[in-house]
Each structure stands twice: as structure tokens, then as C-alpha cells.
Enzyme design. Structure first.
Site, short mmCIF file in Angstrom:
data_model
loop_
_atom_site.label_atom_id
_atom_site.label_comp_id
_atom_site.label_asym_id
_atom_site.label_seq_id
_atom_site.Cartn_x
_atom_site.Cartn_y
_atom_site.Cartn_z
N ARG A 64 2.08 -1.80 -1.29
CA ARG A 64 2.46 -3.05 -1.93
C ARG A 64 3.45 -2.77 -3.07
O ARG A 64 4.44 -3.49 -3.23
CB ARG A 64 1.24 -3.79 -2.46
CG ARG A 64 0.31 -4.31 -1.39
CD ARG A 64 -0.89 -5.04 -1.98
NE ARG A 64 -0.52 -6.30 -2.60
CZ ARG A 64 -1.36 -7.06 -3.30
NH1 ARG A 64 -2.62 -6.66 -3.49
NH2 ARG A 64 -0.96 -8.21 -3.83
N CYS A 111 -2.32 -5.98 -11.81
CA CYS A 111 -2.61 -5.83 -10.38
C CYS A 111 -1.94 -6.98 -9.66
O CYS A 111 -0.80 -7.33 -9.98
CB CYS A 111 -4.12 -5.80 -10.13
SG CYS A 111 -4.98 -7.25 -10.80
#
Length: 279
Positions: free
Chosen positions: A178, A237
Site C-alpha cells: 500500500r 496508518c
């Protein structure tokens, strides 16, 4: 008090009058899972409704923005949590999800005696911690005494400046794919904040699903932090939840509590700001 508690120790304190055990498991049907079975005496909190206040626009605060402190204080009172309570919270993600978020929020409201169950629900079952389906009767208390959130957070503007400042550090704890921009299963755009470094949250865990030892965590994070103070480090995050897992790891390592970027990638990726990739 250390931020982690081992399942074997939890099993010995279940009858402690000051213990408040919290089930913070997440995912589809989680309320039903809790109703069917949970650790003995546990009360349920919901990440989506109890630990976040959805604005409807993830570009303003991300997917899990913080609730107002008064609402959280009222929730704690309904759970019977007072400043004297010993709170232990678990999830089913090895402490990497809502359990760490609840730990962070309790610390942020000023509560000191709170721990996350190392290894989570699975480890508790393996250690023989009893389970049942009983609904614990809670003696509700007044809202938890509070003033302001006491742990540091960072705004999107501060993150942008910090990521370009060599004296500061922005840590992205999402999975490496990611971060590199190879995939994005949740948010609209793949990639990362330019200048942020990637230390995946899963690297804080040993193969058995428990946190690494404090010494191992110290060695791991000290290499990245260098001589920076906690206030010069920002952790994020996808939506400000799993970042708390890494913050807990830093505290367990004795490196202090850095700033949390609550909006995280879910806010940044919708903001129109620059996005970096490695693909």
C-alpha cells in the site's frame, strides 16, 4: 504500568473488583460474535460508533475521526470506568486494531491504568481464559473526569511540513504494498505521503502473534527514530486506528508516545495534496 498484559496474567485477575475488561473486536457481525461468546466479564465497544465520530466526509478527519471528548467520557461512565479502574482491552487482530485505539484514547483522556491483551482473543483462548455468553450488568458511573485530549495529535498541515523536515519523522505503518502504491484496498488513491517512511505495523509482532520484546522493539524503532524526541515523530496508518498499535509498541519499547495523525491516509489521499509511489 506496561501497555501490554499477557493472557496468563489476565486469567489470574478476572475477579479483581477494579478490573474492566473490554471486547473491541471488529468486522462483519462482530456484535453477534460478542453476544455468542466473549471473554468472561467483557463489555463490548464498537470501533465505528464508540471510538470514532463519522462526519460523512473522510476528506475532513479521515475514516475514523475522533469523537468529541465529552461523548467518550460519557461512554466510559456507561462502561463503569473510573480513574481507579484497571482496564484491559482485547481485539481479534493481535491488538493491532480497535484495542490499541481504545488504549490510546484512554491514555489521551488521562487514564493511566489501561493495558492491551498481548496476542488478542486467540491467545486468551489458548491460555485458557474462560469465555461465556453472559451479559455483564454494569454499574454505570458519571462521565469520566476530563479536560482535553492529553496525547499529542498532528494536523494534515503539520504532517506535510514534518515529512519534508529531516529533523522530524513521519511513519506510515500500512503494509508495504500500500505504501509503495501497488494496491489500495480501502481508500481511493494508492501511494504515500511524500517524505514519509514505511514501518509496517505487522513488523512489531513476532511470528506467534505477540509483540516483540521491549528490547527488540527498542532496537527496531531506535534505528528509525535516531535522536529524535517523541514530539518530532508522527505516526499514521489508513484511518488512525492501526497507527495506535505502533504507538503502543513505541511506548512498550520505552521510547515515549509520538504524535498520532488521526486523519491518516484516508484524509491525505482525498485532500488533493501530493502523493508519492514506488511503482
Amino acid at each position: 504500568m506496561q501497555p501490554l498484559i499477557q493472557p496468563q496474567l489476565l486469567a489470574t485477575i478476572l475477579s479483581d473488583k477494579d478490573l474492566v475488561l473490554i471486547d473491541a473486536r471488529t468486522g462483519p457481525g462482530v456484535q453477534q460474535k460478542y453476544t455468542q461468546e466473549h471473554l468472561q466479564g467483557a463489555l463490548f465497544v464498537d470501533l465505528e460508533t464508540d471510538l470514532a465520530h463519522k462526519s460523512g466526509d473522510a476528506a475532513d478527519g479521515g475514516r475514523h475521526p475522533m469523537p468529541v471528548i465529552n461523548a467518550f467520557a460519557e461512554l466510559l461512565g456507561k462502561l463503569g470506568i473510573t480513574p481507579q479502574s484497571h482496564v484491559v482491552v482485547y481485539d481479534d487482530k493481535n491488538g493491532a486494531n480497535a484495542a490499541a485505539r481504545f488504549w490510546w484514547m484512554l491514555r489521551a483522556i488521562g487514564h493511566k491504568k489501561v493495558q492491551v491483551l498481548d496476542g488478542g482473543y486467540t491467545a486468551a483462548l489458548a491460555a485458557g481464559v474462560p469465555v461465556n455468553s453472559d451479559q455483564k450488568v454494569t454499574i454505570e458511573r458519571p462521565p469520566y473526569p476530563h479536560t482535553i485530549w492529553q496525547l499529542p495529535t498532528a494536523t494534515i498541515n503539520e504532517v506535510a511540513a514534518a515529512a519534508q523536515d529531516s529533523k522530524r519523522l513521519v511513519i506510515d505503518v500500512r503494509e508495504a504494498a500500500r505504501y509503495r502504491g501497488e494496491t489500495e484496498p480501502i481508500d481511493q488513491v494508492a501511494g504515500h505521503i511524500p517524505g514519509a517512511v514505511n514501518i509496517p505495523f505487522a513488523s512489531t509482532l513476532a511470528p506467534d502473534g505477540f509483540y516483540h520484546s521491549p528490547t527488540e522493539l527498542y532496537e527496531k524503532y531506535k534505528q528509525a527514530l535516531g535522536n529524535r524526541n517523541p514530539e518530532d515523530v508522527i505516526v499514521h496508518c489508513g484511518s488512525g486506528v492501526t497507527a495506535c498499535h505502533t504507538i503502543l509498541g513505541l511506548e512498550q519499547a520505552g521510547l515515549g508516545i509520538p504524535k498520532l495523525y488521526v486523519g491518516s491516509w484516508s484524509e491525505w489521499s482525498r485532500s488533493g495534496r501530493p502523493i508519492a509511489t514506488e511503482v
